[in-house]
Motif scaffolding. Structure first.
Motif, PDB file in Angstrom:
ATOM      1  N   TRP A 184       0.660  -1.159   0.022  1.00 52.05           N
ATOM      2  CA  TRP A 184       0.137   0.036   0.036  1.00 52.05           C
ATOM      3  C   TRP A 184       0.822   1.360  -0.044  1.00 52.05           C
ATOM      4  N   CYS A 185       0.551   2.286  -0.600  1.00 53.04           N
ATOM      5  CA  CYS A 185       0.952   3.646  -0.593  1.00 53.04           C
ATOM      6  C   CYS A 185       0.381   4.629   0.216  1.00 53.04           C
ATOM      7  N   ALA A 186       0.805   5.776   0.048  1.00 52.53           N
ATOM      8  CA  ALA A 186       0.107   7.023   0.680  1.00 52.53           C
ATOM      9  C   ALA A 186      -1.263   7.320  -0.004  1.00 52.53           C
ATOM     10  N   GLY A 187      -1.323   7.143  -1.542  1.00 53.09           N
ATOM     11  CA  GLY A 187      -2.394   7.308  -1.959  1.00 53.09           C
ATOM     12  C   GLY A 187      -3.907   6.423  -1.451  1.00 53.09           C
ATOM     13  N   ALA A 188      -3.417   5.484  -0.934  1.00 54.14           N
ATOM     14  CA  ALA A 188      -4.523   4.590  -0.434  1.00 54.14           C
ATOM     15  C   ALA A 188      -5.019   5.126   0.846  1.00 54.14           C
ATOM     16  N   LEU A 189      -4.099   5.841   1.769  1.00 55.43           N
ATOM     17  CA  LEU A 189      -4.590   6.554   2.783  1.00 55.43           C
ATOM     18  C   LEU A 189      -5.390   7.727   2.585  1.00 55.43           C
ATOM     19  N   ALA A 190      -4.981   8.546   1.534  1.00 54.42           N
ATOM     20  CA  ALA A 190      -5.526   9.867   1.249  1.00 54.42           C
ATOM     21  C   ALA A 190      -6.717   9.679   0.632  1.00 54.42           C
ATOM     22  N   ARG A 191      -7.079   8.495  -0.031  1.00 58.33           N
ATOM     23  CA  ARG A 191      -8.511   8.160  -0.749  1.00 58.33           C
ATOM     24  C   ARG A 191      -9.401   7.681   0.667  1.00 58.33           C
ATOM     25  N   LEU A 192      -8.779   7.051   1.372  1.00 59.14           N
ATOM     26  CA  LEU A 192      -9.673   6.725   2.551  1.00 59.14           C
ATOM     27  C   LEU A 192      -9.969   8.076   3.466  1.00 59.14           C
ATOM     28  N   TYR A 193      -8.934   8.759   3.573  1.00 65.27           N
ATOM     29  CA  TYR A 193      -9.312  10.175   4.277  1.00 65.27           C
ATOM     30  C   TYR A 193     -10.416  10.804   3.672  1.00 65.27           C
ATOM     31  N   THR A 194     -10.370  11.014   2.380  1.00 63.07           N
ATOM     32  CA  THR A 194     -11.208  11.720   1.469  1.00 63.07           C
ATOM     33  C   THR A 194     -12.685  11.146   1.454  1.00 63.07           C
ATOM     34  N   GLU A 195     -12.893   9.782   1.575  1.00 61.24           N
ATOM     35  CA  GLU A 195     -13.951   8.939   1.623  1.00 61.24           C
ATOM     36  C   GLU A 195     -14.755   9.259   3.035  1.00 61.24           C
ATOM     37  N   MET A 196     -13.925   9.473   3.972  1.00 61.47           N
ATOM     38  CA  MET A 196     -14.293   9.753   5.405  1.00 61.47           C
ATOM     39  C   MET A 196     -14.896  10.985   5.487  1.00 61.47           C
ATOM     40  N   GLY A 197     -14.496  11.926   4.595  1.00 58.99           N
ATOM     41  CA  GLY A 197     -15.264  13.327   4.734  1.00 58.99           C
ATOM     42  C   GLY A 197     -13.770  14.272   5.013  1.00 58.99           C
ATOM     43  N   GLY A 198     -12.830  13.863   5.008  1.00 58.48           N
ATOM     44  CA  GLY A 198     -11.547  14.857   4.939  1.00 58.48           C
ATOM     45  C   GLY A 198     -11.019  15.274   3.947  1.00 58.48           C
ATOM     46  N   GLU A 199     -10.067  16.122   3.909  1.00 61.11           N
ATOM     47  CA  GLU A 199      -9.774  17.014   2.889  1.00 61.11           C
ATOM     48  C   GLU A 199      -8.249  16.360   2.406  1.00 61.11           C
ATOM     49  N   SER A 200      -7.843  15.928   1.610  1.00 60.99           N
ATOM     50  CA  SER A 200      -6.560  15.458   1.159  1.00 60.99           C
ATOM     51  C   SER A 200      -5.907  16.178  -0.195  1.00 60.99           C
ATOM     52  N   LEU A 201      -4.797  16.587   0.084  1.00 62.19           N
ATOM     53  CA  LEU A 201      -3.959  17.574  -0.984  1.00 62.19           C
ATOM     54  C   LEU A 201      -3.228  16.607  -1.668  1.00 62.19           C
ATOM     55  N   TYR A 202      -3.129  16.669  -2.939  1.00 58.90           N
ATOM     56  CA  TYR A 202      -2.168  15.892  -3.975  1.00 58.90           C
ATOM     57  C   TYR A 202      -1.316  16.360  -4.702  1.00 58.90           C
TER      58      TYR A 202
END
Length: 291
Positions: free
Chosen positions: A182-200
Motif C-alpha cells: 500500500w502507498c500514501a494514495g490509499a490512505l489519502a483516498r480513505l481520508y477523503t472517503e471519510m469526509g476529510g480533505e486530502s491535498l495531492y
C-alpha cells in the motif's frame, strides 16, 4: 483504440522529451529492468530528453541515489521530478500548518523533512503527536502491508479537527518485486472517503507536471505538449495524468495491470481493450514492458 508497439524506438522519433514513470517501468522496487534502461539510453543518444516523473515521496537527490542502487545509470535520464519535491514545497509554504503529524516509515522518509532553501521564509515545520497537530503529512503507511482501514480511528479524529492531509505519493499500490504494498494514495483516498480533505502533488495532479516542465526549462529546453510522451504503468496516475496535460502516453501493461491485461511478453489485445475501457483511459500506445 490503443496501438500495441514492440519497442519504444518505433515511435520515439515523434517526441522530443519523455516523462517516464519509475516503479513498474524502469525498476521493480529492487532492481532495474535492463531493457528499459537500454531504451532510454538509446533515446537520449539520439538527442531526446528523459525526465523521470515519479510519485516517490523522496527528494530528487534521494531518488537519484536510489536509481544507482537499483542499477539505473545516470546516462539513462536527464533530470528527475518527484512528488516528494512538490509536496515538500507545499508543506514548507504552510499547506497543512506548522505542527504536523507524520505518517510514513521514519528512516526511509527522513529526507522529506530536510530544509528547503529555495523558499523565502519557509514555515517552521514541527513534527508532533496527532492530538497536537494542525495537519497530516503522509508519505505512506507505517506498515505498507497493513490494510489502510487500520488508520480509520485516527482519521476520524483528524477529520473532526478539520485537519488537511498532505499526500506525498498518490499511488494506491506498488509492487516491490513480487510483493504488493500500500502507498500514501490509499490512505489519502480513505481520508477523503471519510469526509476529510486530502491535498495531492503527484501524478495525475498538475503540480508534478508543472515541476517536470520547470526541470525541462532548467535544462534550457522549451518543449510543447505535443512533443512530449508520458510513459507509465498506472492507468489512474500516469495515463490519466498525461490525458490531463494533453500529452500522448505509452501504457506499460506488464506492471500493475499485468494480470488484467494478460501480459506475458505483450498484452492480450482483447484483455487490454477491456481493461482500458473499464479504467476509462485512452493511451495512444501500449507495450508489455519498456524496451
Amino acid at each position: 483504440m490503443t496501438q500495441i508497439i514492440s519497442a519504444l524506438s518505433e515511435i520515439s522519433d515523434r517526441y522530443d522529451a519523455l516523462f517516464v514513470d519509475l516503479w513498474g517501468c524502469v525498476h521493480n522496487g529492487i532492481t532495474a529492468y535492463p531493457d528499459a534502461v537500454a531504451a532510454l539510453q538509446e533515446y537520449r543518444a539520439k538527442g531526446g530528453v528523459v525526465v523521470l516523473v515519479t510519485n516517490s515521496p523522496r527528494p530528487r537527490a534521494s531518488v537519484a541515489q536510489q536509481m544507482l542502487d537499483f542499477g539505473v545509470p545516470t546516462d539513462a535520464y536527464d533530470t528527475i521530478a518527484t512528488s516528494g519535491d512538490s509536496a515538500r514545497s507545499a508543506m514548507y509554504q504552510g499547506a497543512v500548518g506548522e505542527k504536523v503529524y507524520f505518517m510514513g516509515e521514519a528512516e526511509r522518509d527522513a529526507d522529506f523533512f530536510k530544509p528547503l532553501d529555495i523558499l523565502d521564509n519557509p514555515t517552521n515545520i514541527q513534527r508532533v503527536a496527532l492530538t497536537e497537530a494542525e495537519g497530516i503529512v503522509c508519505c505512506g503507511p507505517f506498515d505498507p502491508m497493513a490494510d489502510p482501514d487500520v488508520n480509520r480511528a485516527d482519521f476520524l479524529y483528524a477529520k473532526t479537527k478539520g485537519m488537511k492531509l498532505l499526500c506525498a505519493n498518490p499511488d494506491i499500490v506498488v509492487d516491490r518485486g513480487e510483493v504488493r504494498e500500500w502507498c500514501a494514495g490509499a490512505l489519502a483516498r480513505l481520508y477523503t472517503e471519510m469526509g476529510g480533505e486530502s491535498l495531492y502533488f503527484g501524478k495525475p495532479h498538475p503540480p508534478i507536471y508543472d515541476l517536470a516542465r520547470r526541470r525541462l526549462t532548467a535544462l534550457g529546453k522549451s518543449i510543447p505538449s505535443h512533443a512530449i510522451l508520458g510513459i507509465g504503468d498506472g492507468p489512474q496516475t500516469d495515463i490519466i495524468g498525461a490525458m490531463g496535460e494533453d500529452i500522448d502516453s505509452l501504457f506499460i501493461t506488464g506492471g500493475l495491470a499485468a494480470t488484467e491485461t494478460k501480459t506475458t511478453h505483450q498484452p492480450d489485445p482483447s484483455a487490454l481493450s477491456n481493461y482500458i475501457e473499464t479504467e476509462n483511459v485512452s493511451p495512444q500506445f501500449s507495450i508489455g514492458q519498456l524496451r
